[in-house]
Motif scaffolding. Structure first.
Motif, PDB file in Angstrom:
ATOM      1  N   ILE A  51       0.843  -1.202   0.000  1.00  0.00           N
ATOM      2  CA  ILE A  51       0.000   0.000   0.000  1.00  0.00           C
ATOM      3  C   ILE A  51       0.877   1.251   0.000  1.00  0.00           C
ATOM      4  O   ILE A  51       1.687   1.438   0.910  1.00  0.00           O
ATOM      5  CB  ILE A  51      -0.925   0.024   1.226  1.00  0.00           C
ATOM      6  CG1 ILE A  51      -1.826  -1.198   1.202  1.00  0.00           C
ATOM      7  CG2 ILE A  51      -1.744   1.314   1.269  1.00  0.00           C
ATOM      8  CD1 ILE A  51      -2.585  -1.425   2.489  1.00  0.00           C
ATOM      9  N   PRO A  52       0.732   2.105  -1.013  1.00  0.00           N
ATOM     10  CA  PRO A  52       1.514   3.343  -1.021  1.00  0.00           C
ATOM     11  C   PRO A  52       1.016   4.309   0.050  1.00  0.00           C
ATOM     12  O   PRO A  52      -0.186   4.532   0.183  1.00  0.00           O
ATOM     13  CB  PRO A  52       1.297   3.918  -2.419  1.00  0.00           C
ATOM     14  CG  PRO A  52       0.222   3.137  -3.040  1.00  0.00           C
ATOM     15  CD  PRO A  52      -0.066   1.941  -2.204  1.00  0.00           C
ATOM     16  N   ILE A  53       1.932   4.857   0.814  1.00  0.00           N
ATOM     17  CA  ILE A  53       1.615   5.814   1.872  1.00  0.00           C
ATOM     18  C   ILE A  53       1.891   7.208   1.309  1.00  0.00           C
ATOM     19  O   ILE A  53       3.027   7.661   1.269  1.00  0.00           O
ATOM     20  CB  ILE A  53       2.453   5.557   3.148  1.00  0.00           C
ATOM     21  CG1 ILE A  53       2.401   4.087   3.558  1.00  0.00           C
ATOM     22  CG2 ILE A  53       2.020   6.489   4.272  1.00  0.00           C
ATOM     23  CD1 ILE A  53       1.019   3.552   3.881  1.00  0.00           C
ATOM     24  N   MET A  54       0.844   7.875   0.864  1.00  0.00           N
ATOM     25  CA  MET A  54       0.984   9.131   0.131  1.00  0.00           C
ATOM     26  C   MET A  54       0.849  10.345   1.048  1.00  0.00           C
ATOM     27  O   MET A  54       0.215  11.336   0.701  1.00  0.00           O
ATOM     28  CB  MET A  54      -0.048   9.185  -1.006  1.00  0.00           C
ATOM     29  CG  MET A  54       0.032   8.023  -1.975  1.00  0.00           C
ATOM     30  SD  MET A  54       1.645   7.827  -2.736  1.00  0.00           S
ATOM     31  CE  MET A  54       1.756   9.315  -3.684  1.00  0.00           C
ATOM     32  N   LEU A  55       1.462  10.282   2.206  1.00  0.00           N
ATOM     33  CA  LEU A  55       1.442  11.377   3.169  1.00  0.00           C
ATOM     34  C   LEU A  55       2.804  12.056   3.186  1.00  0.00           C
ATOM     35  O   LEU A  55       3.834  11.392   3.326  1.00  0.00           O
ATOM     36  CB  LEU A  55       1.119  10.859   4.569  1.00  0.00           C
ATOM     37  CG  LEU A  55      -0.211  10.128   4.723  1.00  0.00           C
ATOM     38  CD1 LEU A  55      -0.298   9.477   6.094  1.00  0.00           C
ATOM     39  CD2 LEU A  55      -1.349  11.089   4.505  1.00  0.00           C
ATOM     40  N   VAL A  56       2.823  13.365   3.067  1.00  0.00           N
ATOM     41  CA  VAL A  56       4.081  14.106   3.053  1.00  0.00           C
ATOM     42  C   VAL A  56       4.874  13.846   4.327  1.00  0.00           C
ATOM     43  O   VAL A  56       6.106  13.709   4.287  1.00  0.00           O
ATOM     44  CB  VAL A  56       3.817  15.615   2.831  1.00  0.00           C
ATOM     45  CG1 VAL A  56       5.098  16.414   2.952  1.00  0.00           C
ATOM     46  CG2 VAL A  56       3.157  15.846   1.479  1.00  0.00           C
ATOM     47  N   ASP A  57       4.192  13.740   5.460  1.00  0.00           N
ATOM     48  CA  ASP A  57       4.871  13.490   6.732  1.00  0.00           C
ATOM     49  C   ASP A  57       5.591  12.136   6.767  1.00  0.00           C
ATOM     50  O   ASP A  57       6.502  11.942   7.556  1.00  0.00           O
ATOM     51  CB  ASP A  57       3.895  13.568   7.899  1.00  0.00           C
ATOM     52  CG  ASP A  57       3.403  14.973   8.172  1.00  0.00           C
ATOM     53  OD1 ASP A  57       4.010  15.937   7.650  1.00  0.00           O
ATOM     54  OD2 ASP A  57       2.422  15.115   8.913  1.00  0.00           O
ATOM     55  N   GLU A  58       5.160  11.198   5.948  1.00  0.00           N
ATOM     56  CA  GLU A  58       5.771   9.868   5.895  1.00  0.00           C
ATOM     57  C   GLU A  58       6.841   9.771   4.807  1.00  0.00           C
ATOM     58  O   GLU A  58       7.578   8.785   4.747  1.00  0.00           O
ATOM     59  CB  GLU A  58       4.700   8.808   5.624  1.00  0.00           C
ATOM     60  CG  GLU A  58       3.680   8.667   6.723  1.00  0.00           C
ATOM     61  CD  GLU A  58       4.243   7.975   7.950  1.00  0.00           C
ATOM     62  OE1 GLU A  58       5.070   7.063   7.802  1.00  0.00           O
ATOM     63  OE2 GLU A  58       3.851   8.358   9.067  1.00  0.00           O
ATOM     64  N   ALA A  59       6.917  10.760   3.935  1.00  0.00           N
ATOM     65  CA  ALA A  59       7.842  10.719   2.799  1.00  0.00           C
ATOM     66  C   ALA A  59       9.269  11.009   3.236  1.00  0.00           C
ATOM     67  O   ALA A  59       9.514  11.697   4.218  1.00  0.00           O
ATOM     68  CB  ALA A  59       7.405  11.721   1.743  1.00  0.00           C
ATOM     69  N   ARG A  60      10.192  10.467   2.453  1.00  0.00           N
ATOM     70  CA  ARG A  60      11.616  10.678   2.672  1.00  0.00           C
ATOM     71  C   ARG A  60      12.098  11.728   1.670  1.00  0.00           C
ATOM     72  O   ARG A  60      11.741  11.696   0.501  1.00  0.00           O
ATOM     73  CB  ARG A  60      12.339   9.346   2.437  1.00  0.00           C
ATOM     74  CG  ARG A  60      13.842   9.386   2.552  1.00  0.00           C
ATOM     75  CD  ARG A  60      14.432   7.985   2.383  1.00  0.00           C
ATOM     76  NE  ARG A  60      14.244   7.415   1.050  1.00  0.00           N
ATOM     77  CZ  ARG A  60      15.038   7.689   0.017  1.00  0.00           C
ATOM     78  NH1 ARG A  60      16.039   8.516   0.112  1.00  0.00           N
ATOM     79  NH2 ARG A  60      14.798   7.119  -1.156  1.00  0.00           N
ATOM     80  N   GLN A  61      12.897  12.681   2.159  1.00  0.00           N
ATOM     81  CA  GLN A  61      13.498  13.686   1.284  1.00  0.00           C
ATOM     82  C   GLN A  61      14.562  12.995   0.424  1.00  0.00           C
ATOM     83  O   GLN A  61      15.336  12.196   0.938  1.00  0.00           O
ATOM     84  CB  GLN A  61      14.167  14.788   2.099  1.00  0.00           C
ATOM     85  CG  GLN A  61      13.202  15.669   2.865  1.00  0.00           C
ATOM     86  CD  GLN A  61      12.606  16.747   1.977  1.00  0.00           C
ATOM     87  OE1 GLN A  61      13.189  17.173   1.003  1.00  0.00           O
ATOM     88  NE2 GLN A  61      11.421  17.187   2.332  1.00  0.00           N
ATOM     89  N   ILE A  62      14.581  13.300  -0.865  1.00  0.00           N
ATOM     90  CA  ILE A  62      15.615  12.747  -1.733  1.00  0.00           C
ATOM     91  C   ILE A  62      16.395  13.879  -2.372  1.00  0.00           C
ATOM     92  O   ILE A  62      15.892  15.003  -2.494  1.00  0.00           O
ATOM     93  CB  ILE A  62      15.029  11.825  -2.826  1.00  0.00           C
ATOM     94  CG1 ILE A  62      13.997  12.555  -3.679  1.00  0.00           C
ATOM     95  CG2 ILE A  62      14.420  10.578  -2.209  1.00  0.00           C
ATOM     96  CD1 ILE A  62      13.531  11.787  -4.881  1.00  0.00           C
ATOM     97  N   LYS A  63      17.604  13.567  -2.764  1.00  0.00           N
ATOM     98  CA  LYS A  63      18.419  14.548  -3.471  1.00  0.00           C
ATOM     99  C   LYS A  63      17.944  14.634  -4.907  1.00  0.00           C
ATOM    100  O   LYS A  63      17.432  13.660  -5.465  1.00  0.00           O
ATOM    101  CB  LYS A  63      19.886  14.137  -3.445  1.00  0.00           C
ATOM    102  CG  LYS A  63      20.507  14.221  -2.068  1.00  0.00           C
ATOM    103  CD  LYS A  63      21.956  13.849  -2.131  1.00  0.00           C
ATOM    104  CE  LYS A  63      22.048  12.370  -1.824  1.00  0.00           C
ATOM    105  NZ  LYS A  63      23.354  11.806  -1.938  1.00  0.00           N
ATOM    106  N   ALA A  64      18.146  15.762  -5.530  1.00  0.00           N
ATOM    107  CA  ALA A  64      17.709  15.974  -6.912  1.00  0.00           C
ATOM    108  C   ALA A  64      18.364  14.998  -7.886  1.00  0.00           C
ATOM    109  O   ALA A  64      17.803  14.677  -8.920  1.00  0.00           O
ATOM    110  CB  ALA A  64      17.991  17.412  -7.325  1.00  0.00           C
ATOM    111  N   ASP A  65      19.567  14.489  -7.570  1.00  0.00           N
ATOM    112  CA  ASP A  65      20.272  13.606  -8.482  1.00  0.00           C
ATOM    113  C   ASP A  65      19.981  12.120  -8.241  1.00  0.00           C
ATOM    114  O   ASP A  65      20.608  11.278  -8.850  1.00  0.00           O
ATOM    115  CB  ASP A  65      21.772  13.857  -8.431  1.00  0.00           C
ATOM    116  CG  ASP A  65      22.374  13.650  -7.046  1.00  0.00           C
ATOM    117  OD1 ASP A  65      23.574  13.912  -6.895  1.00  0.00           O
ATOM    118  OD2 ASP A  65      21.647  13.252  -6.130  1.00  0.00           O
ATOM    119  N   ASP A  66      19.040  11.772  -7.362  1.00  0.00           N
ATOM    120  CA  ASP A  66      18.691  10.357  -7.120  1.00  0.00           C
ATOM    121  C   ASP A  66      17.995   9.757  -8.309  1.00  0.00           C
ATOM    122  O   ASP A  66      17.219  10.317  -8.972  1.00  0.00           O
ATOM    123  CB  ASP A  66      17.784  10.218  -5.893  1.00  0.00           C
ATOM    124  CG  ASP A  66      18.600   9.911  -4.644  1.00  0.00           C
ATOM    125  OD1 ASP A  66      19.829   9.815  -4.761  1.00  0.00           O
ATOM    126  OD2 ASP A  66      17.998   9.785  -3.566  1.00  0.00           O
TER     127      ASP A  66
END
Length: 66
Positions: A51-66
């Protein structure tokens, strides 16, 4: 024996319906990390038990070059 049932697989057809909740851009699927990636927002949303968890609070920050 440690025979845990496998977690349900993510249905890749869901990608057609899901968009980033921040930018409304399309998402890409990272099968290795079990995440949906929004390059536009720089966020990776986790997939738990299929199940995709589409909550900003649960999201991981990624670098622009990932």
């Amino acid at each position: 024996m440690n025979d845990k049932p496998a977690a349900p697989a993510f249905d890749r057809h869901m990608l057609e319906a899901l968009v980033c909740p921040v930018t409304h851009a399309t998402l890409s699927y990272d099968a290795e990390r079990q995440e949906l990636i929004s390059h536009a927002a720089g966020l990776a949303f986790p997939i738990r038990a299929g199940i995709p968890i589409m909550l900003v609070d649960e999201a991981r920050q990624i670098k622009a070059d990932d």
